[in-house]
Design a protein around this motif. Sequence first.
Motif, PDB file in Angstrom:
ATOM      1  N   THR A  58      -1.361  -0.459   0.835  1.00 29.71           N
ATOM      2  CA  THR A  58      -2.758  -1.925   1.175  1.00 29.71           C
ATOM      3  C   THR A  58      -3.157  -0.664  -0.574  1.00 29.71           C
ATOM      4  O   THR A  58      -3.560   0.539  -0.499  1.00 29.71           O
ATOM      5  CB  THR A  58      -3.430  -1.736   2.145  1.00 29.71           C
ATOM      6  OG1 THR A  58      -4.541  -2.751   2.172  1.00 29.71           O
ATOM      7  CG2 THR A  58      -3.965   0.052   2.643  1.00 29.71           C
ATOM      8  N   VAL A 132       3.100  -1.280   9.312  1.00 24.68           N
ATOM      9  CA  VAL A 132       1.910  -1.964   8.471  1.00 24.68           C
ATOM     10  C   VAL A 132       0.531  -1.343   9.474  1.00 24.68           C
ATOM     11  O   VAL A 132      -0.246  -2.052   8.930  1.00 24.68           O
ATOM     12  CB  VAL A 132       2.142  -3.461   8.258  1.00 24.68           C
ATOM     13  CG1 VAL A 132       1.702  -4.571   8.755  1.00 24.68           C
ATOM     14  CG2 VAL A 132       2.985  -3.616   7.066  1.00 24.68           C
ATOM     15  N   ALA A 133       0.843  -1.908  10.998  1.00 24.73           N
ATOM     16  CA  ALA A 133      -0.126  -1.189  11.390  1.00 24.73           C
ATOM     17  C   ALA A 133      -1.035  -0.078  11.367  1.00 24.73           C
ATOM     18  O   ALA A 133      -2.336  -0.051  11.315  1.00 24.73           O
ATOM     19  CB  ALA A 133      -0.210  -1.177  12.687  1.00 24.73           C
ATOM     20  N   LYS A 136      -3.493  -0.904   8.255  1.00 23.27           N
ATOM     21  CA  LYS A 136      -4.438  -1.578   8.415  1.00 23.27           C
ATOM     22  C   LYS A 136      -5.032  -0.600   9.048  1.00 23.27           C
ATOM     23  O   LYS A 136      -6.566  -0.636   8.512  1.00 23.27           O
ATOM     24  CB  LYS A 136      -4.281  -3.273   8.944  1.00 23.27           C
ATOM     25  CG  LYS A 136      -5.141  -3.844   9.452  1.00 23.27           C
ATOM     26  CD  LYS A 136      -5.179  -4.513   9.681  1.00 23.27           C
ATOM     27  CE  LYS A 136      -5.888  -6.090  10.409  1.00 23.27           C
ATOM     28  NZ  LYS A 136      -7.106  -5.206  10.812  1.00 23.27           N
ATOM     29  N   ALA A 137      -4.744   0.222  10.168  1.00 22.29           N
ATOM     30  CA  ALA A 137      -5.950   1.423  10.300  1.00 22.29           C
ATOM     31  C   ALA A 137      -7.063   2.537   9.323  1.00 22.29           C
ATOM     32  O   ALA A 137      -7.658   2.698   9.464  1.00 22.29           O
ATOM     33  CB  ALA A 137      -5.868   1.602  12.089  1.00 22.29           C
ATOM     34  N   ALA A 139      -7.486   1.377   5.956  1.00 18.47           N
ATOM     35  CA  ALA A 139      -7.685   0.548   5.926  1.00 18.47           C
ATOM     36  C   ALA A 139      -9.225   1.004   6.176  1.00 18.47           C
ATOM     37  O   ALA A 139     -10.385   0.813   5.889  1.00 18.47           O
ATOM     38  CB  ALA A 139      -7.302   0.167   5.255  1.00 18.47           C
ATOM     39  N   ASP A 140      -9.155   0.253   7.205  1.00 20.20           N
ATOM     40  CA  ASP A 140     -10.135  -0.592   8.110  1.00 20.20           C
ATOM     41  C   ASP A 140     -11.062   0.928   8.219  1.00 20.20           C
ATOM     42  O   ASP A 140     -12.915   0.596   8.462  1.00 20.20           O
ATOM     43  CB  ASP A 140     -10.181  -0.720   9.106  1.00 20.20           C
ATOM     44  CG  ASP A 140      -9.293  -2.945   8.547  1.00 20.20           C
ATOM     45  OD1 ASP A 140     -10.041  -2.844   7.887  1.00 20.20           O
ATOM     46  OD2 ASP A 140      -8.463  -2.980  10.113  1.00 20.20           O
ATOM     47  N   ILE A 231     -11.417  -4.575   1.342  1.00 22.06           N
ATOM     48  CA  ILE A 231      -9.818  -4.733   1.472  1.00 22.06           C
ATOM     49  C   ILE A 231      -9.057  -5.670  -0.079  1.00 22.06           C
ATOM     50  O   ILE A 231      -9.494  -7.051   0.960  1.00 22.06           O
ATOM     51  CB  ILE A 231      -8.395  -4.386   2.478  1.00 22.06           C
ATOM     52  CG1 ILE A 231      -9.534  -3.725   3.672  1.00 22.06           C
ATOM     53  CG2 ILE A 231      -7.174  -4.744   2.662  1.00 22.06           C
ATOM     54  CD1 ILE A 231      -8.808  -3.392   5.190  1.00 22.06           C
ATOM     55  N   GLY A 234      -4.190  -6.895   1.246  1.00 22.96           N
ATOM     56  CA  GLY A 234      -3.966  -6.549   2.654  1.00 22.96           C
ATOM     57  C   GLY A 234      -2.724  -6.269   2.616  1.00 22.96           C
ATOM     58  O   GLY A 234      -1.540  -6.114   1.822  1.00 22.96           O
ATOM     59  N   PRO A 235      -2.344  -4.657   3.682  1.00 22.93           N
ATOM     60  CA  PRO A 235      -1.610  -4.156   4.480  1.00 22.93           C
ATOM     61  C   PRO A 235      -0.194  -5.147   3.887  1.00 22.93           C
ATOM     62  O   PRO A 235       0.272  -5.716   4.924  1.00 22.93           O
ATOM     63  CB  PRO A 235      -1.751  -3.736   6.131  1.00 22.93           C
ATOM     64  CG  PRO A 235      -3.115  -3.384   5.790  1.00 22.93           C
ATOM     65  CD  PRO A 235      -3.760  -4.839   5.081  1.00 22.93           C
ATOM     66  N   ARG A 236       1.003  -3.848   3.322  1.00 21.61           N
ATOM     67  CA  ARG A 236       2.582  -5.019   3.696  1.00 21.61           C
ATOM     68  C   ARG A 236       3.744  -3.387   3.563  1.00 21.61           C
ATOM     69  O   ARG A 236       2.971  -2.912   2.941  1.00 21.61           O
ATOM     70  CB  ARG A 236       2.586  -5.970   2.636  1.00 21.61           C
ATOM     71  CG  ARG A 236       1.984  -4.513   0.861  1.00 21.61           C
ATOM     72  CD  ARG A 236       2.408  -6.288  -0.028  1.00 21.61           C
ATOM     73  NE  ARG A 236       2.247  -5.007  -1.495  1.00 21.61           N
ATOM     74  CZ  ARG A 236       2.890  -4.425  -2.601  1.00 21.61           C
ATOM     75  NH1 ARG A 236       3.800  -4.205  -1.128  1.00 21.61           N
ATOM     76  NH2 ARG A 236       2.200  -4.206  -3.212  1.00 21.61           N
TER      77      ARG A 236
END
Length: 513
Positions: A58, A132-133, A136-137, A139-140, A231, A234-236
Motif C-alpha cells: 500500500t 492485505v489486512a 491496511k491496519a 497504513a491506518d 492512503i 489501497g492495500p492489495r
Amino acid sequence: MTTSTTAKSPTATPLLDLQALVVSVIRRRRLWCTAALLGLVAGAALAVLLPPPPSAVTKVLVAHKEDQPNDTGTLIRTDVALLGTTRIAGRALQALGSPEEPEDFMQQYWGTGLTNNLLQIDVTGDSDADAVARAKALADAFVTDHVRRMREAAEAEAEALLDQRDRMRKELAQVNETIGDRPTGSDPKASASTESLFARRAELNSRIADFDQRAAEARTGTPRLVSGTQIVDGPRAVRHSLPKTAVTNAGIGLVLGLALGLALAVVGTVVADRPVLRRQIAGHLGASVLAELRRRPAPWHRRRTRAARERLTTTLLRAVRGPAEPVSLLELGAARSAAAIAVDLAAALADQGEVALVDALPDRRLVDGKRTSGDLTVVSAEDAGSLPQPTRRIAVGSLAPGTAWTDLEHLGQHTVLVVRAGHASAAWLHTVARHLADRDVRVIGVVLIDPDPRDRTDGTLWDGPHTALRGPDGRPAPQDRTGAPRTRSARQNGTRQPSTTAAGAPDSDQEAR
C-alpha cells in the motif's frame, strides 16, 4: 672496441604475468563453469523450494508542515523510521485483534520512501487476505499517528502564541492604567513620559494582533495537513510469478557463481604457480619445446593428432640417431602420452636393430613382468640388465614427486621430457632440471602435452648454447675463428656447470669450488 651485452634470461618473468594468468584461468574453465552452473541451479531451486511468502503493498501520501522543495528526503526517512516502531506496530495489532508481539510483527513489514511525500508499505502474512489486512491496519495506524502528531504540534504552537498574547495584554492593561493615572499638565518631562507610554501601548496592540493571527494560522493549517495525509493506493496482494522469480534467481545465482568461480580460479592460479605457456615451461626446464600433443583429442582432431605424432616420431628419430645408446622418455603428468610416444619411437627404430621398451613407470603401464608385444620386447626396469648388449633400449620413467633420482641415469644419458602443461609447479620444474643436470642426463627437448590453443609464445631457448635439440646429433663440435673447438656454455639444463678450457680441463677456480 666492441661492447658485449647480456641477453635477458627467459625465466626472468614479471611479478604478475597477465597472459599466463588469463591462460591459466581459461584452462580452469571447468571450475568456474561448474560454479556458475551450480549457482544457476541453486537460484532456480531456491525459487521453487522457497517461494516468497504472501505479501501486500500500500502507498500513503504524507504531508509535512516543514516541506521544502530542496528537501533531500530527511522527512520521509523519518516517517520510515517511525513506521518501524513498536507504537505503530502495537496499534496495528490492536486493530487486528492479534496477540502477536510488536517486536515480532516489525520483522514482517518494512517501509520505503518513494519520494519526499510518498511512503510505500510492504507487509507479509500467512495468506493474501492476511497480508492485505495487515497492510491496511498498518497504513491506518500510521496515518492516525501522523495526524495526531500534526494536531498536537499545531495545538502546542497555538497555545504558546496565545500565552504570549495574554502576557502582552496584561502588560497593555498596566500601560493603560499608568496613562490614566497621569495628570494633565504642561510639564515637559511628564509629557515625554506620556508619549513613551502611548508608543508602548501601540506596540503592544500590534504584537497582540500578530499573536492572534499566528495562532489562528497554526490552527487553520492543521486541517490541510490532515487532509493531505491519506492512503492513495489501497492495500492489495502482490502476485508472484514463479517462472519470473525462477529466472531472476537463476540469473543472480549464475552471476554470483561465475564471480566466485573466477575468483577461486585466479587465487588458485596465483597460489599454485603452475606454468602453462611454452616459454615458461622451456625456461624453467632449460630445454626447448620440440612438439605438442593433445592429451585427449576430439574425434574430429584424430587425423591432426596422428599427423602430429608422426612428425614427433620423425623429430625424435633424428635426435637419437647414431650410436645405440639408451634413451629415456620421462613423463610429468602425462604417463599415457609418454608410453604412446615410446611405442611409436621403438617401432620406428625396429628396422635398425633390436629395440626393447623399459617400463619404469610406477603403475607398470607398459608391462607387468616380462612379455613381448609384436616385434618389440617390453621389460620392467628390474629386468633391463638381462637384455642382450646390442639391444637398443627406450625407457619410460616418471618425474613425479618421490622419483628415485639416482635411477634416472641408468634409464639413459639422453632423455626427452614429456610434460603436461599446468601440471607441475615452477619450483618442481626447477627441481627436475637441477636433478637431471646433477645426474649428467642431457635433455634432448620437451614434448608439451595438452597445450593451450591460444598460447602464441615461443618455446625455444634462443639465448642458450643449444637453440633446438640437445642430444647426439652426430654433428662436429663448433669451432671458433682459430679452428679450436668452441667450449660449451656454463649453462646446462637451467643450472651452472663447470667451464672448461680449450684443452678440455676444468677451470681451476671451478675445480676448487
